[in-house]
Enzyme design. Sequence first.
Site, mmCIF file in Angstrom:
data_model
loop_
_atom_site.group_PDB
_atom_site.id
_atom_site.type_symbol
_atom_site.label_atom_id
_atom_site.label_comp_id
_atom_site.label_asym_id
_atom_site.label_seq_id
_atom_site.Cartn_x
_atom_site.Cartn_y
_atom_site.Cartn_z
ATOM 1 N N LYS A 41 0.839 -1.192 0.000
ATOM 2 C CA LYS A 41 0.000 0.000 0.000
ATOM 3 C C LYS A 41 0.881 1.252 0.000
ATOM 4 O O LYS A 41 0.672 2.173 -0.764
ATOM 5 C CB LYS A 41 -0.899 -0.048 1.236
ATOM 6 C CG LYS A 41 -1.793 1.125 1.434
ATOM 7 C CD LYS A 41 -2.663 0.897 2.667
ATOM 8 C CE LYS A 41 -3.303 2.167 3.132
ATOM 9 N NZ LYS A 41 -4.086 1.976 4.366
ATOM 10 N N GLU A 59 10.935 -4.459 4.063
ATOM 11 C CA GLU A 59 11.045 -5.857 3.636
ATOM 12 C C GLU A 59 10.662 -6.001 2.167
ATOM 13 O O GLU A 59 11.338 -6.664 1.376
ATOM 14 C CB GLU A 59 10.119 -6.748 4.483
ATOM 15 C CG GLU A 59 10.507 -6.872 5.943
ATOM 16 C CD GLU A 59 9.921 -5.772 6.814
ATOM 17 O OE1 GLU A 59 9.523 -4.706 6.282
ATOM 18 O OE2 GLU A 59 9.868 -5.975 8.042
ATOM 19 N N GLY A 93 -4.355 -2.214 5.665
ATOM 20 C CA GLY A 93 -3.598 -3.332 5.110
ATOM 21 C C GLY A 93 -4.175 -4.688 5.490
ATOM 22 O O GLY A 93 -4.335 -5.579 4.651
ATOM 23 N N ARG A 94 -4.521 -4.858 6.759
ATOM 24 C CA ARG A 94 -5.008 -6.168 7.218
ATOM 25 C C ARG A 94 -6.448 -6.447 6.788
ATOM 26 O O ARG A 94 -6.979 -7.515 7.068
ATOM 27 C CB ARG A 94 -4.836 -6.277 8.736
ATOM 28 C CG ARG A 94 -5.436 -5.127 9.520
ATOM 29 C CD ARG A 94 -4.927 -5.102 10.957
ATOM 30 N NE ARG A 94 -5.367 -3.929 11.700
ATOM 31 C CZ ARG A 94 -4.751 -2.747 11.684
ATOM 32 N NH1 ARG A 94 -3.680 -2.571 10.928
ATOM 33 N NH2 ARG A 94 -5.196 -1.730 12.401
ATOM 34 N N GLU A 116 -3.108 -6.485 15.584
ATOM 35 C CA GLU A 116 -2.714 -5.159 15.084
ATOM 36 C C GLU A 116 -3.903 -4.195 15.218
ATOM 37 O O GLU A 116 -3.731 -3.002 15.412
ATOM 38 C CB GLU A 116 -2.231 -5.229 13.620
ATOM 39 C CG GLU A 116 -1.351 -4.050 13.233
ATOM 40 C CD GLU A 116 -0.708 -4.183 11.859
ATOM 41 O OE1 GLU A 116 -1.418 -4.086 10.855
ATOM 42 O OE2 GLU A 116 0.521 -4.372 11.792
ATOM 43 N N HIS A 122 -1.017 -32.881 19.246
ATOM 44 C CA HIS A 122 0.215 -33.570 19.643
ATOM 45 C C HIS A 122 1.274 -32.591 20.096
ATOM 46 O O HIS A 122 2.447 -32.936 20.163
ATOM 47 C CB HIS A 122 0.704 -34.439 18.482
ATOM 48 C CG HIS A 122 -0.329 -35.451 18.091
ATOM 49 N ND1 HIS A 122 -0.464 -36.666 18.732
ATOM 50 C CD2 HIS A 122 -1.345 -35.387 17.185
ATOM 51 C CE1 HIS A 122 -1.494 -37.326 18.201
ATOM 52 N NE2 HIS A 122 -2.043 -36.554 17.262
ATOM 53 N N LYS A 131 10.255 0.549 13.448
ATOM 54 C CA LYS A 131 10.815 0.779 12.104
ATOM 55 C C LYS A 131 11.882 1.864 12.171
ATOM 56 O O LYS A 131 12.946 1.749 11.563
ATOM 57 C CB LYS A 131 9.711 1.196 11.124
ATOM 58 C CG LYS A 131 8.713 0.092 10.813
ATOM 59 C CD LYS A 131 7.697 0.590 9.795
ATOM 60 C CE LYS A 131 6.536 -0.374 9.649
ATOM 61 N NZ LYS A 131 5.463 0.127 8.813
HETATM 62 O O1 F6P Z 1 4.069 -2.310 9.647
HETATM 63 C C1 F6P Z 1 2.751 -2.707 9.670
HETATM 64 C C2 F6P Z 1 2.094 -2.557 8.335
HETATM 65 O O2 F6P Z 1 1.888 -1.217 8.081
HETATM 66 C C3 F6P Z 1 0.801 -3.326 8.262
HETATM 67 O O3 F6P Z 1 -0.249 -2.657 8.825
HETATM 68 C C4 F6P Z 1 0.687 -3.555 6.793
HETATM 69 O O4 F6P Z 1 -0.234 -4.562 6.503
HETATM 70 C C5 F6P Z 1 2.111 -3.915 6.454
HETATM 71 O O5 F6P Z 1 2.892 -3.094 7.293
HETATM 72 C C6 F6P Z 1 2.509 -3.740 5.028
HETATM 73 O O6 F6P Z 1 2.355 -2.428 4.602
HETATM 74 P P1 F6P Z 1 2.437 -2.047 3.069
HETATM 75 O O7 F6P Z 1 1.325 -2.726 2.355
HETATM 76 O O8 F6P Z 1 2.333 -0.555 3.030
HETATM 77 O O9 F6P Z 1 3.777 -2.522 2.548
#
Ligand code: F6P
Length: 550
Positions: A204, A210, A265-266, A351, A382, A510
């Site tokens: 987004k 990452e 995002g979630r 979250e 288990h 972050k």
């Molecule tokens: O760091 C948390 C977060 O902002 C989540 O809420 C989100 O789903 C994820 O990182 C990924 O964010 P993006 O889609 O902006 O890469």
Amino acid sequence: MTSRPLLSELPGYSDLQALANGVKSTSVSQLLQDDPGRATDFTLEAAGLRLDYSKHLLTTAALEQLLRLAEHAGVARDIAALFSGEPINNTEDRPALHTLLRASGSQGLEGKFQEVVAARALMQTWAERLNSGAQQGFSGATITDVVNIGIGGSDLGPRLVSEALRPFHGNISCHYVANVDPADLQDTLLELDPETTLFIVCSKSFRTEETLTNSLAARTWLRNAGAGEDALGKHFIAVTSNLQAAAEFGIPAGNCLPMWDWVGGRYSVWSAIGLSCAIAVGWENFAAFLAGAEAMDRHFRNSEPAANMPLLMSLLEIWYNNFFQAGNHVVLPYDNSLQHLPAFLQQLTMESNGKCVSEDGRALPYTTGAVLWGSAGTMGQHSFHQLLHQGTLLCPADFVLPLNTHTGMREQHRRLVANCLAQSRTLMVGRTQEAARAALLARGLGAQEADRLTPHLAMPGNRPNSVITMHSVNPGSLGALLALYEHRTFCSARLWGINPFDQWGVELGKEIGSEILGRLSGEASPGPMDPSTERLMREWRAAQEGDARA
Ligand code: F6P
């Protein structure tokens, strides 16, 4: 903004503690025995899902009081505000319109709905293009594999849906890379051919460390295999609200699908963030997934509180969290295809509701977001079920049980079902001291040995759980299931008085992460950090020097 009363300030809140204390002196088995209608009365149906909540430490009086609490909290008004697009994400001054993403009509939000419809058309075009073999890579070979690069909401939802709907997959294999650990990307790429691989950069913000790190490495992998800069359009799609950053990365505008700040995002698997799923299962199935969620939305919006499945599940969460101090919730899908469900729900619930202040900034005097955990049955039986059965921690459980298997292996599936029902029942009935002793004697043990072992075999029981059944895992039932948990999360947030749609708590980590990266990369520091972090950085440097010498 007029501040809304906190949960503990609502009329009847303290009566609930007395009711909870009263329930502790009875047992669920007793409640079921005393009321033969309970197994059917404490069952609800919605959007193809059936919730059996009869095995809960819940009397009718307690349930009625919880429903009154929801009324005093104004949950009905909140539901209306969610759907109508009010800026209920008050710290970011935005609506949270994930329900519009699966709506079949505009719901009075014409402009936004048109954007959603246009995005769906783009998703459908890409899904058809890839499945028909029309998309070719830099060498002219047909694309066969899609790698979704994203993290958090840009990974967990798509990964879950794609995996759960594997029996519906078409011609394209979908893979998911999330972790900044280079091993995640490397392991995935080992199986793939650059000439036939397409990447979807799902972010987004297009700023997530990452995702950007992995996307740059993927681009290098393609370039090293002979793809020119101008060939990136054949191998990269972006789903983002940051078009400029995607363009700077080298992704042509025609390969960018939209995301909006009014979708969290979630909560975004229903948007183009779910593109990999639409590619994997084809547009028709993805549309059925949206329709399943929309059916749950209709139920949530229109049902009476007492018959409202997400609200009831939320009230159970409040009940155990605030009046039994459970602090956790275990989700046990008895279907291997749902193995990623707990991870998805972890982000959704933790979250959203891992907050310690109310939406207007007041410190909350009660516990909020519970720890959500779990795994696919029968695996947990288990490992951690021992703790569920005999541990000291109360772990309210949801069993999720699809009644049919896509495998055709019905007899083996019957075993899975039997295990699920057995776990649900065992948690409730447990085993009395007398029954444990009798079982030991029946095994031929002497009275003294039986007495010694009895406390170890006895099981307290009375451990609450729900069973959510559905015909099978299919696009519609999966959509309904995820929407159910989204709305449960929303109701709990509103009862606790918090905003479930922001996540400020992840930002500081972050910032400190980039400061430490600077230090590890040899940049000058504005001053020392704490002694523990300094020592750990020295240890890492020493390990690098050791590696370089070796
Ligand atoms: O760091 C948390 C977060 O902002 C989540 O809420 C989100 O789903 C994820 O990182 C990924 O964010 P993006 O889609 O902006 O890469």
